[in-house]
Design a protein around this motif. Structure first.
Motif, PDB file in Angstrom:
ATOM      1  N   HIS A   1     -10.550  11.589 -27.931  1.00  0.00           N
ATOM      2  CA  HIS A   1     -11.512  11.898 -29.004  1.00  0.00           C
ATOM      3  C   HIS A   1     -12.569  10.803 -29.143  1.00  0.00           C
ATOM      4  CE1 HIS A   1     -10.092  15.664 -30.607  1.00  0.00           C
ATOM      5  NE2 HIS A   1      -8.833  15.229 -30.630  1.00  0.00           N
ATOM      6  N   GLU A   2     -12.114   9.542 -29.034  1.00  0.00           N
ATOM      7  CA  GLU A   2     -13.063   8.425 -29.167  1.00  0.00           C
ATOM      8  C   GLU A   2     -14.080   8.423 -28.025  1.00  0.00           C
ATOM      9  OE1 GLU A   2     -10.073   5.470 -31.660  1.00  0.00           O
ATOM     10  OE2 GLU A   2     -10.551   5.015 -29.559  1.00  0.00           O
ATOM     11  N   ALA A   3     -13.580   8.706 -26.805  1.00  0.00           N
ATOM     12  CA  ALA A   3     -14.489   8.723 -25.654  1.00  0.00           C
ATOM     13  C   ALA A   3     -15.507   9.861 -25.800  1.00  0.00           C
ATOM     14  CB  ALA A   3     -13.688   8.888 -24.356  1.00  0.00           C
ATOM     15  N   ALA A   4     -15.020  11.024 -26.257  1.00  0.00           N
ATOM     16  CA  ALA A   4     -15.919  12.168 -26.443  1.00  0.00           C
ATOM     17  C   ALA A   4     -16.987  11.833 -27.478  1.00  0.00           C
ATOM     18  CB  ALA A   4     -15.129  13.405 -26.865  1.00  0.00           C
TER      19      ALA A   4
ATOM     20  N   SER B   1       0.522  12.427 -26.049  1.00  0.00           N
ATOM     21  CA  SER B   1       0.823  11.415 -27.064  1.00  0.00           C
ATOM     22  C   SER B   1      -0.375  11.202 -27.992  1.00  0.00           C
ATOM     23  CB  SER B   1       1.200  10.094 -26.401  1.00  0.00           C
ATOM     24  OG  SER B   1       0.025   9.486 -25.895  1.00  0.00           O
ATOM     25  N   GLU B   2      -0.077  10.761 -29.187  1.00  0.00           N
ATOM     26  CA  GLU B   2      -1.111  10.535 -30.196  1.00  0.00           C
ATOM     27  C   GLU B   2      -2.147   9.506 -29.728  1.00  0.00           C
ATOM     28  OE1 GLU B   2      -3.134  11.868 -32.653  1.00  0.00           O
ATOM     29  OE2 GLU B   2      -1.290  13.009 -32.376  1.00  0.00           O
ATOM     30  N   PRO B   3      -1.722   8.350 -29.144  1.00  0.00           N
ATOM     31  CA  PRO B   3      -2.724   7.383 -28.672  1.00  0.00           C
ATOM     32  C   PRO B   3      -3.659   7.972 -27.613  1.00  0.00           C
ATOM     33  CG  PRO B   3      -0.538   6.369 -28.724  1.00  0.00           C
ATOM     34  CD  PRO B   3      -0.348   7.827 -29.007  1.00  0.00           C
ATOM     35  N   THR B   4      -3.123   8.802 -26.707  1.00  0.00           N
ATOM     36  CA  THR B   4      -3.966   9.418 -25.676  1.00  0.00           C
ATOM     37  C   THR B   4      -4.971  10.366 -26.321  1.00  0.00           C
ATOM     38  OG1 THR B   4      -2.153   9.279 -24.108  1.00  0.00           O
ATOM     39  CG2 THR B   4      -3.949  10.771 -23.545  1.00  0.00           C
ATOM     40  N   ARG B   5      -4.439  11.198 -27.252  1.00  0.00           N
ATOM     41  CA  ARG B   5      -5.341  12.101 -27.979  1.00  0.00           C
ATOM     42  C   ARG B   5      -6.498  11.315 -28.604  1.00  0.00           C
ATOM     43  NH1 ARG B   5      -3.891  17.258 -28.860  1.00  0.00           N
ATOM     44  NH2 ARG B   5      -1.702  17.698 -28.456  1.00  0.00           N
TER      45      ARG B   5
ATOM     46  N   LEU C   1      -9.188  18.482 -26.211  1.00  0.00           N
ATOM     47  CA  LEU C   1     -10.364  18.965 -26.954  1.00  0.00           C
ATOM     48  C   LEU C   1     -10.266  20.449 -27.282  1.00  0.00           C
ATOM     49  CD1 LEU C   1     -13.256  16.952 -25.299  1.00  0.00           C
ATOM     50  CD2 LEU C   1     -11.962  16.427 -27.377  1.00  0.00           C
ATOM     51  N   ASN C   2      -9.498  21.200 -26.507  1.00  0.00           N
ATOM     52  CA  ASN C   2      -9.312  22.610 -26.841  1.00  0.00           C
ATOM     53  C   ASN C   2      -8.051  22.829 -27.669  1.00  0.00           C
ATOM     54  OD1 ASN C   2     -11.652  23.619 -25.543  1.00  0.00           O
ATOM     55  ND2 ASN C   2     -10.626  23.276 -23.580  1.00  0.00           N
ATOM     56  N   ASN C   3      -7.438  21.706 -28.077  1.00  0.00           N
ATOM     57  CA  ASN C   3      -6.305  21.791 -28.970  1.00  0.00           C
ATOM     58  C   ASN C   3      -5.167  22.641 -28.425  1.00  0.00           C
ATOM     59  OD1 ASN C   3      -5.641  20.582 -31.380  1.00  0.00           O
ATOM     60  ND2 ASN C   3      -7.499  21.395 -32.358  1.00  0.00           N
ATOM     61  N   THR C   4      -4.909  22.507 -27.126  1.00  0.00           N
ATOM     62  CA  THR C   4      -3.828  23.284 -26.512  1.00  0.00           C
ATOM     63  C   THR C   4      -2.493  22.724 -26.977  1.00  0.00           C
ATOM     64  OG1 THR C   4      -5.248  23.507 -24.598  1.00  0.00           O
ATOM     65  CG2 THR C   4      -2.954  24.162 -24.318  1.00  0.00           C
ATOM     66  N   ARG C   5      -1.739  23.535 -27.664  1.00  0.00           N
ATOM     67  CA  ARG C   5      -0.479  23.055 -28.252  1.00  0.00           C
ATOM     68  C   ARG C   5       0.672  23.128 -27.247  1.00  0.00           C
ATOM     69  NH1 ARG C   5      -1.121  19.633 -31.629  1.00  0.00           N
ATOM     70  NH2 ARG C   5      -2.992  20.024 -32.800  1.00  0.00           N
ATOM     71  N   ALA C   6       0.448  23.918 -26.181  1.00  0.00           N
ATOM     72  CA  ALA C   6       1.539  24.137 -25.223  1.00  0.00           C
ATOM     73  C   ALA C   6       1.861  22.866 -24.441  1.00  0.00           C
ATOM     74  CB  ALA C   6       1.168  25.261 -24.255  1.00  0.00           C
TER      75      ALA C   6
ATOM     76  N   GLY D   1     -20.930  11.482 -26.894  1.00  0.00           N
ATOM     77  CA  GLY D   1     -21.605  12.644 -27.471  1.00  0.00           C
ATOM     78  C   GLY D   1     -21.270  13.914 -26.706  1.00  0.00           C
ATOM     79  N   TYR D   2     -19.990  13.999 -26.244  1.00  0.00           N
ATOM     80  CA  TYR D   2     -19.597  15.171 -25.457  1.00  0.00           C
ATOM     81  C   TYR D   2     -19.114  16.305 -26.357  1.00  0.00           C
ATOM     82  CZ  TYR D   2     -16.875  18.301 -22.565  1.00  0.00           C
ATOM     83  OH  TYR D   2     -16.386  19.430 -21.964  1.00  0.00           O
ATOM     84  N   VAL D   3     -19.621  17.511 -26.086  1.00  0.00           N
ATOM     85  CA  VAL D   3     -19.173  18.713 -26.790  1.00  0.00           C
ATOM     86  C   VAL D   3     -18.719  19.713 -25.733  1.00  0.00           C
ATOM     87  CG1 VAL D   3     -19.892  20.566 -28.338  1.00  0.00           C
ATOM     88  CG2 VAL D   3     -20.923  18.307 -28.551  1.00  0.00           C
ATOM     89  N   PRO D   4     -17.547  20.353 -25.908  1.00  0.00           N
ATOM     90  CA  PRO D   4     -17.121  21.332 -24.907  1.00  0.00           C
ATOM     91  C   PRO D   4     -18.158  22.438 -24.766  1.00  0.00           C
ATOM     92  CG  PRO D   4     -15.370  20.948 -26.518  1.00  0.00           C
ATOM     93  CD  PRO D   4     -16.603  20.250 -27.018  1.00  0.00           C
ATOM     94  N   HIS D   5     -18.211  23.042 -23.611  1.00  0.00           N
ATOM     95  CA  HIS D   5     -19.159  24.103 -23.306  1.00  0.00           C
ATOM     96  C   HIS D   5     -18.448  25.436 -23.545  1.00  0.00           C
ATOM     97  CE1 HIS D   5     -22.102  26.537 -21.394  1.00  0.00           C
ATOM     98  NE2 HIS D   5     -22.650  25.592 -20.643  1.00  0.00           N
TER      99      HIS D   5
END
Lengths: 344, 344
Positions: free
Chosen positions: B56-59, B48-52, B39-44, B63-67
């Motif tokens: 995202h689907e679970a969030a 995998s794409e399916p996990t991503r 969710l914070n788009n950490t590129r380091a 209705g989860y938004v990072p704080h």
């Protein structure tokens, strides 16, 4: 374009560390909990005056400021009222209302933060706002949909209020009754014996939301009277007004409601330059009751608009924060009355 | 006053719990760290794409938004640029500049938050801003002193910039050169052969900061020429303008620089109502180049003001954030040129 010189960036030492409440506790010779109690003004815990003073002095000396985010994480909620900043230039009337509202909210111990939503589309904006975990969100205009309301509530906003021309599902709505503004103008022109009423529709982005209900209000006032309404698209530019004025006589209108005072001033000048007599041939009415309208000759007739008082709105926000599960309320909150001067 | 009805507050069930990243992790069947990376788009970190997608689907489902606060606490700094909202109504020119700046900062991945400082005195405001732990603070006007700069820096602000008529110690300063605005007007009136120049000083709160340097600019333009400057206090009210106009001829002035276009419109109307010929007897010059000035007869001469570009200012903010220990820079950033129409 004013150029800022591009200076080379010198290499630099690391900035000094940010002081923490632990530093304050160490300097004052007290526990971190005591620092927290003192600086957050917790009344439930008794702390002696000398200790309070020592903590304040240590905080001052170190330049320590509590971290609002840390505090809200601990408390589970914040006192932040988030207001998206309007993207359209706001008039003096609206500025004054915003100031009054911020003042009233700060009296109720809320912190008001205005958040720009520029570059964000639809619910993206709501998600960005939700990241700040505001306890209340007050959205002027029409940037928020039902999904956005849901996102905000799920992230802990106890009060979501909108202030605009339309009701939004799930939010408390302060309906700005722009229809009433148009109705005032239409009824006045009818009473002055006018039968062919033009209504200006600004071509500028974002204004249709207000101009459409104003047009409907004019229609409502004229319904069944035999008087006719003509829509007049107009850009806020001299050329656009001159083109409209040039074909004015072919439109067979004896009155115009010009959306607001600024468009009214623009159009009245263009009509006068075309030799159209105001109000003899055409009556002109604006809205907003700007001081500048009184400086024109003839003096501009206008619709005076009354926004809700900032104090009452602040109290509504506070009430909803205390009772977040209440049924969403809808209030009509725009007063409108005609100010008859010389142009109509 | 529009009244909001005071409704009884019904008793209500507790609101649903705010979803956390732990809930998202549970639903997606991954670790909390993975949720954070995605969710914070950490590129380091390679995920995998399916996990991503699952995260995202679970969030989305929850209705989860990072704080933002939690994130900035972890990271030790934020991307928040705090801008105190001006307490005086802002004109169209300034609104446009603010919009452009917010847009440019959001392109550089900063979040712009406007914070009202209403009800806060002096360094109190700086402390309230510091509680939000912004990475940069950009203060328009003159609300910030050296002590406030210090408080902000000590609480982690890497860039403190002011945008106003005076330099503030410790901050980068964009000097709005209002002296130059007055100088343009004065030089123009001198070139038109005028020798007795009135300068309007608005009586409204908060404007002396701008009107004083404009007055000084007129003085500078006229120094050593034998032309004289007369200060003219004026409230933005018809009565105040009428009183000034009534004693106009006793002042022996043949020109006036009226602070800005709005005061110029007000005063020009009052002079015309007194039978003073504009520009024959008295030349009138405003400032801001508002469109309304072109609608007057005679058309209003004005000083066109150019603010710095939002993009360049955003780049300066970013540069200072990257190099917080650099020596404070001072830039002159107001372009001013006369627009000669019919009133002078």
């Amino acid at each position: 374009m004013v150029q800022l010189p591009k200076q080379p960036v010198p290499s630099s030492p690391a900035p000094p560390a940010v002081p923490t409440s632990a530093d304050v506790a160490r300097l004052a010779g007290v526990s971190r909990a005591t620092v927290s109690y003192v600086l957050n003004n917790t009344r439930a815990v008794r702390i002696s005056e000398p200790t309070r003073r020592r903590v304040h002095e240590a905080a001052e000396e170190l330049g320590y400021v509590p971290h609002a985010a840390a505090r809200s994480l601990r408390a589970g909620h914040s006192r932040m009222v988030l207001m998206p900043a309007p993207n359209v230039p706001v008039g003096a009337l609206y500025s004054q209302f915003l100031n009054e509202l911020q003042w009233a909210l700060s009296r109720l111990d809320y912190t008001v933060v205005q958040y720009g939503s520029i570059g964000l589309q639809g619910d993206e904006a709501a998600r960005a706002w939700a990241e700040l975990r505001p306890v209340a969100v007050l959205v002027p205009g029409a940037g928020l949909g039902p999904q956005g309301v849901h996102v905000l509530k799920r992230s802990g906003a106890r009060a979501v209020l909108t202030l605009g021309p339309e009701r939004v599902e799930g939010a408390h709505t302060l309906l700005l009754d722009h229809d009433g503004v148009g109705h005032s103008a239409g009824a006045h022109l009818l009473a002055r014996g006018r039968r062919g009423v033009g209504v200006v529709l600004p071509l500028e982005d974002g204004l249709a939301l207000y101009s459409r209900p104003r047009l409907e209000g004019v229609r409502r006032a004229l319904r069944g009277t035999g008087a006719a309404v003509t829509e007049l698209p107009l850009a806020y530019e001299e050329e656009s007004a001159a083109r409209l004025a040039a074909r004015w006589r072919s439109l067979c209108l004896d009155a115009v409601f010009a959306y607001n005072d600024e468009y009214a001033m623009l159009l009245m000048r263009a009509l006068q330059d075309e030799g159209v007599d105001v109000p003899g041939e055409t009556a002109v009415v604006g809205a907003d009751d700007l001081m500048l309208g009184r400086l024109l000759r003839p003096r501009l007739s206008t619709v005076h608009i009354e926004l809700p008082s900032g104090r009452e709105l602040a109290e509504l926000v506070d009430r909803v924060v205390r009772d977040p599960a209440g049924v969403p309320e809808v209030h009509q909150v725009l007063g409108a009355r005609i100010v008859h001067r010389e142009s109509s």
